[in-house]
Structures are given as structure tokens and as C-alpha cells.
Design an enzyme around this catalytic site. Structure first.
Site, mmCIF file in Angstrom:
data_model
loop_
_atom_site.group_PDB
_atom_site.id
_atom_site.type_symbol
_atom_site.label_atom_id
_atom_site.label_comp_id
_atom_site.label_asym_id
_atom_site.label_seq_id
_atom_site.Cartn_x
_atom_site.Cartn_y
_atom_site.Cartn_z
ATOM 1 N N GLU A 51 0.650 -1.309 0.311
ATOM 2 C CA GLU A 51 0.625 -0.180 -0.312
ATOM 3 C C GLU A 51 0.761 1.389 0.439
ATOM 4 O O GLU A 51 0.583 2.384 0.794
ATOM 5 C CB GLU A 51 -1.131 0.028 0.926
ATOM 6 C CG GLU A 51 -1.626 -1.088 0.938
ATOM 7 C CD GLU A 51 -3.118 -1.687 2.242
ATOM 8 O OE1 GLU A 51 -2.838 -0.566 2.887
ATOM 9 O OE2 GLU A 51 -3.921 -2.539 2.488
ATOM 10 N N GLU B 99 -6.265 -9.812 -3.051
ATOM 11 C CA GLU B 99 -7.414 -9.701 -2.258
ATOM 12 C C GLU B 99 -8.207 -9.211 -2.111
ATOM 13 O O GLU B 99 -9.757 -8.843 -1.251
ATOM 14 C CB GLU B 99 -6.440 -8.536 -0.695
ATOM 15 C CG GLU B 99 -5.293 -8.822 -0.902
ATOM 16 C CD GLU B 99 -4.647 -7.734 0.849
ATOM 17 O OE1 GLU B 99 -5.515 -6.647 1.394
ATOM 18 O OE2 GLU B 99 -3.919 -7.179 0.669
#
Length: 921
Positions: A696, A797
Site C-alpha cells: 500500500e 485480496e
């Protein structure tokens, strides 16, 4: 991003009442200490001791000469390898020292034995500081054709930490049958005054003294003091129900609170509902989070903490906390407690209920009449009638301008197909004094529940901006903000904005509005489209696309037999496994649940660990390493030939960085980063196929801020040097849905190119895929944009969420079909699939106790669709041709004497594949 099967009985109030009315088989006055004594609730509260057990219905396993009606359901204990293996129940909380207890059990045996077999009743007495001891209660000799009563007595001078009652005895291989068990006190009235457990069998709540009617018995403080009250604060705080409540006071840590041990009263693989009534008091804190947590100690003395639920509690009113939990493994100890508020703040508890969760049937599929797919619900979208239908939100000014694009925004065009040109008119918004000011329209009556709506428009900003500006199409749904799409603008061009939304609960009012830029900056909006999406039409296109890019022409060349004799022979080809990577997130506790493991290993060929490889897990305290969890999970995957992704080496978002890391100076932090890289990648060299190197990076900058802009490329380069076999990924969220300008495809591309320019060996692009109400063309547009980099794309994910299982299944189908039909996508990882073990609510495919829900059925249907099958006849060249997905196949060929079955593999590729199959061996 962050990340609980079989219900053996009917744990409802009717069954409990029936049990309560039946428990006294040997006395009419004494209460039975055994919960579920006649197995009318399946195996609830019973545990097989290193063997297996199940409930047999009345018509099976009963001795000859005994009617089914007289026997009823009974337990069968099977797969016994030792004499001592049997069925047990924890009665620790139900016995008191100095009393004599009477035991009566109806038992039988079944299986390969001659003559009679002894069945024994035994107590196992566990003491924390000394060896476990055993107390013989009684035994009986049982022949194969009869039920016998086993009777005995016991008395304890002191109650140890745990008292386990169990039945054992027959030789290995012989099944033990148990019809009923009764344990009563010889002095019932005295027992009821002393023993806390005499009435537990009739109480559905496994919490003892749940409303503090027996004072603070069975409760204790977790690192603090607990006090009983009938009121507080000069009578301003009184119980919501009952006469008293408890407080956890003198708290010095956030984890301090009130607790109760429930060891032996909860059963693994059963889901439990938890409801508590709580509030706070003192320390000048008026509102804070109160959390219910489960502390579980495993048999090997490892601690696990399960967050059950939390609620925002206040000092003004009682609040209800509600959650759910499930234990995957067999715990040594289980404690439930309340925690959370800052030190000095009291936690007040009025009641706590923990009971077996009821199975709630799924909502029916939504019936949507006249969905009007593709029809724009915006009034006067073309602005041919001035600003009619629009109004200014706030004291801004709306006017009409000309010169906007005449074409539909591309993502809308992909959904709608050929479309008339737009008018070229736009709304000009001036005199904006707040960021939320802009054009608005009420659309309440035009929306239908459970329909997915696509949002598209052209937007532009005026002059005067001092930096990039966000423009957002927003919905006010009963005054709650819903994101319909965002874009970042840093020039004076027209920009496409796209997004989607869905409403699942009936609102009273819905307003759409355009907002975002700083005050004083004009906004221009053209061609706003909000329309319901026809998913089935898109799916038809994706099926055709999937056939083109995923399948391969295959020619089976049969050899080893006379080709002339093979002409016209019927063959059947069946694919047993598609080799395309479809995996899931798992966690350590789940692999203790054999039902989970069975589903996971059957339907997935890749795995990623939810938390167990993250730095805050492997080294939560400096120098204190925990690789045992990851090792256990990796062993499971290796044993089942499941490939693994390493998630993640670092995580750039500061809130996820453990405190000891955050406290380091620059030099020490750099040393810690180097040690993390060396320690992790050397330990697991060659074992993880992928690594998410620094998670991220579009949403955090902790390491870059502390160590400079080169640190990110350094992480990639060093990781590559330490494990040349691993593909190194970037990984981020909201890339594919149009709702986050920080992680748009364009921003992601720029980010990856910058890393590559610094020498970072970026080998793959991770799109997390935590998405709501997905729309295929929006997702596809993001994939198209990212695909220009030529790197493999993985959804890393993926999860979707809807309260309706059918709609959830449709959302999942959108994402899976879009990914599988796109040539740049090379793998899909779900972020879990089992209820209570996912990062989002209403996202699971399998319910907590192992039932596959409607969304799970959709997933399995797609897995089945993506297996290729063919049948036909061998041609004159001794060949059979078909088109299929890469993976493992079997071919069946009947001959005069036998049916020949061979296995072959189709590898990924574009050119036709010739596979020679030797039929002679």
C-alpha cells in the site's frame, strides 16, 4: 489489508426445555450436572477424546431386542485406537468439594469383538501445578446385544482446575455407544446452595450468573478490581434490566476488564452469539470503544486473542454490544472479557449472554420488476431544458455553458453500447464557498433496491487551483455519504469520472450531487449518467472472451494400439483441475478446523497468509520472533501442493507499523529493515512464489518519510538478491473501482514506472480488490490501463459484500469473470471465504459452521464451468481434437476387454498442443 462447521444438534429453547424436563432419570428431585445428557442436542457440550463421535438416529446401532423408540438418539464413539479413548464433558463449574455425586449411564458396545466388554466411568483431575490424576467411578460389563447401566459414585475433597468426566474402556476398534448420562448430588438441596452449576442444563446461556443476581460469583477482574452496584453517580446510573450491574474499576491498562472463564462450556466448530449491555463511567471520557474479546490458550500453551465485537459506549446510556465467534481448535482454556477504554475509565456491564448461534435462513433473491437496464435516471441530463430538475446545493450559482464532449464517457459507452451524441451542454457552478457545494438532484423515487447502478460523467474545474483537486459524484442517502466516483484534476481538460453504487435498505431520501474542489473554484459537469447495469449481457460477452484467451486447441494422438482398430472408437475427456491460480487467504487458527482444510484444499490451488507473515506478527517485540504460525501454514500448503504468496515484507501505512519500529532513529530503523529482509527471505528462500514487498505505497509513506525516497527501490532490489526465484509485487487497493484518486490506474502506473526507473525489479501488479457493487467495464478499464506495462496482474485480496447472498454471489461473479476474461490477469486470490474469518461483514461464501451459502454456490458453479469436457470419436489418424482450459485431464477409452483411463496435462499456450497418449502400457 487486514483480515469461523457441522452443527450436531438443535440448540433451540424447545430442545433445552425438553431436556430440562427429562434429565432426572434416577431421582425426581436432584438436577443433572450433565448438559445434553440424552444427546437430544447432538454432541453439544460433549467432546471425543482423541477419536471420533457422531449421533446415531433411533433406527440405527441399537442392540437387538430393543425398539428404536425406546432407544432414541445416542452417541457412537468410533475410530478408537486406545482403551482410554471415549467421550468427555467438563463439569468443573458444577461440582463442589465434600459432596457425594451419583453417576448413572446407559451404555452399549458395537463392532468386532467376542463376548463382553468393560465400560468405565472416570474423572480426569487437572491441576496447573501438578500432574493430572484420574479417579475411577465405576464400570459395567456390556455384551454386544444389550444396553447396560453403569453406576458409581465420587466425592472430591477439593476441586482442581479442571474436572473432566468421561466414559472409556472397550478394546481398540470397538465402538462405544452412549444413550444417556446422569450425574446428581446425593444431597440436592445442599448442592443447590453450594454448587453454581446445578441448573446449567436448563439454561441456554453458557455464561454463569450472567446478570450478577448471584453477586460476583464466577466473575473476576482481568488486571483490575470488579465491584457490584445497584446504582452509581448518586442514582443517575441504574441497571437497564435486573437489580444490579458490575463495574471493572481501577483499570491501569486498556486490556483490563471483567472476565469469566468458559472452558468446557463452548464446543469447537460451533458458532456462538454474544450480546452484552455495557456503558462507561469516569475519567472525563464521555465516549469510547468497549470490546468483547476471547482469550484462548491452546494445548501447547500458546495464546490467541479473538476480537468478538465492539461498540461505541458512552457515559450517558447503556449500549448493546453484539458479535459472534467460533473456535477452530480444541482449547485448553477459554476466557471471555470486556476491554478497550483508556486507563481510569470504568467498564460497566449489566448482562452478558453467550449462546449457540441460530442458523438464519438466507434472504430470498431480490425480485426486481422492470429494471430498465441502461436507462438514465437523471432528469434533464442533456440540459436541453436549462437547469430544470437541478438545484444548487448551498448558495452557489448554476448556469448553462457549451463546449463539453459530445461522446459518452468511455466506461459508460462500454456498458451502454452505441449511443446518441451528447448535447455539448454543461452545468457551470460558480460562487462556491464550501467544498460540498455543487449541482444536485433528488432521485429517491427512481432507485430500486439491490440494483447495481453505474455512474459516469464529464467534469472539469475552473482556474485558480493551487494544486490537484478532487471532484466527487456523491449520493446523500438519508444524509449518509455514498461514493459514486472520484477523479483528481490538475489541468483545465475534461476528465471522465466513473463509479457505481447500490442501495440495500429502503431510504427515505436520496440526493445526487457533485462536490470536491476547494472553495472559490468553479466546477463544470456534463452528461451525468446513472443507470442500472445489465450484468447478464456483460457475462455473455465475457464467456466468449474467456473462450478466446484461456482455452487452447488440443490434439490427442493415441499410440500403442492398432490405429485402424481405433477408428471410430468413442472417447471421453474430462478435466479434473484447472491450473489457473485461484487461491484464498487463510489464518493459523483455521487450519485446526478439518472442515475448513477440506474445503480449502479441494477448491483452491494458491494461498496467502492473512497476518502471519507480516512484520508486526513475526516480530511484535524487538528480537522476539514468531515464525511458528507461518511455518505451520506453509507446511499445510506444501503437503497439499498449494502455492503460496508472501504477504507482506513491509507495510507502508504507519498505523500498521509496530511501536518499537516507529520509535527507532534513522540508523537503527535502516538496520531493522535490513534484518527483516535478510531474516525473512533467507528463512523462506524458494518457498514463496510471490512477495508483496511494501504494501500500500499509494496510501502510506512511513518508511519513505523516515529513510528517504530510495528506500522503496532498495527493498525490492535487496529482496530480489536474497531470493531470485520470487516474483516481487506492488500491492494496493481501490485501483479498479474509480472511487479513490490516490490509487487510480494512472497513479499506479506512474508509481510503478518511478520504482522501475530507480532499478526496482517490479515483477507483478497486485490489485487488492476489496470492492463494492462492481461494474464490469469500470474494472476492465483499469485492467486495460495497467496492462500496458506488460506485467502480470493479480487480484490479491478479492472480496465483495452484500447482505443478500444472491447479490453477493453476483458481485463475486462480476469480479471473477472480468479477471478470468482479461489477458493481463494471471491469478486471483480471495481474501478469505469462511464466516467470522474475513475482514468485511457479509462477504463470506461458507457460513461459520460449514454450510455453503448462495454466494459460495455461485463460486463453485464458476469453478465447474471452468473445467473443460469433451467426447467424440477417434479419427482415421488415431487422433481426437478438442479445445480446453490448461490443467489436468483424464481420457477414458473403452476397448473390447477393458476401459483404459489415462491422465494428461495441458500446459498454458496459444498454439495448438499435440499430446501423445500411449495406450499400450
Amino acid at each position: 489489508m487486514e483480515s469461523q462447521h457441522v452443527n450436531n444438534g438443535n440448540d433451540n429453547s424447545a430442545a433445552l426445555i425438553a431436556e430440562h424436563n427429562k434429565i432426572n432419570l434416577s431421582t425426581s428431585t436432584a438436577a443433572n450436572l450433565i448438559v445434553n445428557n440424552d444427546f437430544s442436542m447432538g454432541l453439544h457440550s460433549w467432546h471425543p477424546n482423541c477419536c471420533h463421535a457422531f449421533i446415531a438416529p433411533a433406527e440405527s446401532h441399537y442392540p437387538e431386542g430393543t425398539s428404536a423408540n425406546s432407544v432414541g438418539n445416542h452417541a457412537v464413539v468410533t475410530n478408537r485406537k486406545e482403551c482410554w479413548q471415549g467421550l468427555e464433558q467438563d463439569i468443573t463449574k458444577k461440582v463442589s468439594p465434600g459432596f457425594t455425586y451419583l453417576v448413572s449411564a446407559s451404555v452399549g458396545v458395537s463392532g468386532p469383538h467376542q463376548g463382553s466388554a468393560d465400560v468405565l466411568a472416570t474423572l480426569k483431575l487437572e491441576q496447573r501445578d501438578s500432574e493430572t490424576s484420574y479417579l475411577f467411578i465405576g464400570k459395567t460389563s456390556v455384551s454386544k446385544d444389550n444396553w447396560e447401566n453403569l453406576e458409581g459414585t465420587f466425592s472430591l475433597s477439593a476441586v482442581p482446575d479442571r474436572v473432566i468426566f468421561y466414559l472409556e474402556g472397550p478394546a481398540p476398534g470397538v465402538d462405544l455407544l452412549i444413550r444417556s448420562v446422569v450425574i446428581t448430588c446425593s444431597s440436592p438441596s445442599e448442592c443447590e446452595n453450594k454448587s453454581i452449576g446445578c441448573n446449567i442444563a436448563g439454561d441456554e446461556n453458557i455464561i454463569l450468573n450472567p446478570k450478577f443476581e448471584d453477586g460476583l460469583n464466577n466473575w473476576s477482574g482481568r488486571g483490575c478490581k470488579i465491584v457490584l452496584h445497584d446504582s452509581m453517580a448518586d442514582g443517575k446510573i441504574v441497571p437497564l434490566s435486573g437489580k444490579v450491574f458490575a463495574s471493572a474499576t481501577e483499570r491501569t491498562q486498556s486490556w483490563n476488564g471483567i472476565q469469566q472463564e468458559i472452558t468446557g462450556r463452548v464446543q469447537r466448530k460451533l458458532a456462538y452469539d454474544v450480546t452484552a449491555v455495557v456503558r462507561i463511567f469516569g475519567s472525563n471520557v464521555t465516549t469510547t470503544t468497549v470490546q468483547a474479546t476471547l482469550w484462548v490458550q491452546t494445548p501447547n500453551q500458546r495464546d490467541q486473542y479473538i476480537v468478538i465485537a465492539n461498540v461505541q459506549a458512552t457515559d450517558k446510556d447503556w449500549a448493546q454490544l453484539h458479535g459472534k465467534f467460533l473456535l477452530n481448535g480444541s482449547p485448553a482454556r477459554v476466557v471471555i472479557y470486556m476491554e478497550g477504554p483508556p486507563p481510569g475509565t470504568d467498564i460497566l456491564v449489566n448482562s452478558l449472554v453467550v449462546k449457540h448461534a441460530e442458523k438464519i435462513p438466507p434472504s430470498p433473491p431480490p425480485i426486481i420488476e422492470n429494471p430498465a437496464f441502461g436507462v438514465n435516471i437523471i432528469t434533464n441530463s442533456e440540459l436541453s431544458d436549462g437547469t430544470n430538475g437541478w438545484f444548487p446545493l448551498g448558495n452557489c450559482t448554476l448556469s448553462i455553458g457549451t463546449g463539453s464532449p459530445h461522446i459518452l464517457p468511455p466506461m459508460a459507452r462500454d456498458s451502454l453500447g452505441p449511443h446518441e451524441p451528447l448535447s455539448g451542454h454543461y452545468i457551470l457552478v460558480t460562487n462556491r464557498t464550501q467544498t460540498w457545494m455543487g449541482p444536485a438532484q433528488m432521485i429517491t423515487e427512481k432507485l430500486k433496491l439491490f440494483l447495481t447502478y453505474q455512474v459516469a460523467a464529464w467534469v472539469r474545474i475552473g482556474s485558480g487551483a493551487t494544486g490537484p483537486q478532487n471532484v466527487n459524484i456523491a449520493l446523500g442517502v438519508d444524509n449518509q455519504w455514498v461514493n459514486g466516483g472520484q477523479v483528481e484534476i490538475n489541468d483545465d481538460r475534461w476528465h471522465e469520472i466513473g463509479g457505481s453504487f447500490r442501495i440495500e435498505k429502503q431510504p427515505s431520501k436520496v440526493m445526487v450531487y457533485i462536490q470536491g474542489p476547494a472553495s472559490g473554484i468553479d466546477v463544470m459537469v456534463a452528461g451525468l449518467q446513472i443507470f442500472p447495469v445489465d450484468r447478464e449481457a456483460r457475462f455473455r460477452h465475457l464467456r466468449r472472451q474467456t473462450d478466446k484467451i484461456r482455452k487452447r486447441d488440443v490434439v490427442l494422438k493415441l499410440s500403442g494400439l492398432d490405429c485402424s482398430s481405433m477408428l471410430g472408437t468413442f472417447v471421453k475427456v474430462k478435466q479434473t483441475q484447472n491450473s489457473f491460480p485461484i487461491g484464498s487467504c487463510i489464518n493459523r487458527s483455521q487450519i485446526d478446523n478439518e472442515d475448513f482444510v477440506k474445503f480449502f484444499t479441494k477448491y483452491f490451488n494458491w494461498a496467502v497468509f492473512g497476518n502471519e507473515l507480516k512484520w508486526y506478527w513475526t516480530e511484535s517485540q524487538q528480537g522476539n520472533f514468531n515464525y511458528k504460525d507461518a511455518d505451520d501454514m506453509l507446511d499445510l500448503c506444501l503437503n497439499h501442493n498449494i502455492q503460496t504468496r508472501g504477504h507482506c515484507i513491509f507495510w507502508e501505512v504507519q498505523a500498521t507499523v509496530q511501536p518499537w519500529i516507529q520509535s527507532l532513529n534513522k540508523n537503527d530503523l535502516m538496520t531493522a529493515v535490513q534484518n527483516r529482509l535478510t531474516g525473512l527471505l533467507a528463512r523462506y528462500k524458494g518457498k514463496f512464489r510471490h512477495y508483496d514487498v511494501n504494501n500500500e505505497m499509494l496510501h502510506g509513506s512511513f518508511y519513505q518519510d523516515k529513510l528517504g525516497k530510495d528506500i522503496r527501490a532498495y527493498m525490492f532490489k535487496t529482496a530480489h538478491q536474497l531470493d531470485l526465484s520470487a516474483t516481487l509485487f506492488v500491492n494496493d487497493y481501490h485501483v479498479e473501482d474509480g472511487c479513490d484518486p490516490r490509487s487510480s490506474p494512472e497513479k499506479y502506473i506512474e508509481h510503478i514506472l518511478n520504482l522501475q526507473e530507480q532499478g526496482a525489479p517490479v515483477g507483478g501488479i497486485g490489485i487488492q480488490g476489496h470492492i463494492d457493487s462492481p461494474v464490469g467495464p469500470i474494472v476492465c478499464s483499469a485492467l486495460d490501463n495497467l496492462g500496458i506495462l506488460g506485467l502480470p496482474i493479480w487480484f490479491t485480496e478479492l472480496d465483495v459484500s452484500s447482505i443478500n447472498e444472491y447479490v453477493r454471489g453476483e458481485d463475486l461473479e462480476v469480479m471473477l469473470r472480468e479477471a478470468f476474461a482479461h489477458p493481463a490477469v494471471e491469478g486471483i486470490m480471495l481474501w478469505g471465504f469462511w464466516e467470522l474469518f474475513m475482514s468485511r461483514d457479509s462477504a463470506h461464501l461458507v457460513n461459520a459452521e460449514g454450510d455453503i451459502n448462495e454466494a459460495g454456490k455461485k463460486f463453485l458453479n464458476l469453478k465447474q464451468e471452468w473445467l473443460s469436457h469433451a467426447q467424440g470419436h477417434v479419427d482415421e489418424q488415431g487422433e481426437f481434437a478438442f479445445r480446453g482450459f490448461p490443467g489436468t485431464y483424464t481420457i477414458e477409452i473403452p476397448t473390447l476387454h477393458k476401459k483404459i483411463v489415462k491422465t494428461f496435462v495441458v500446459d498454458k499456450g496459444e498454439s495448438p498442443l499435440v499430446v501423445t497418449i500411449d495406450l499400450s502400457s
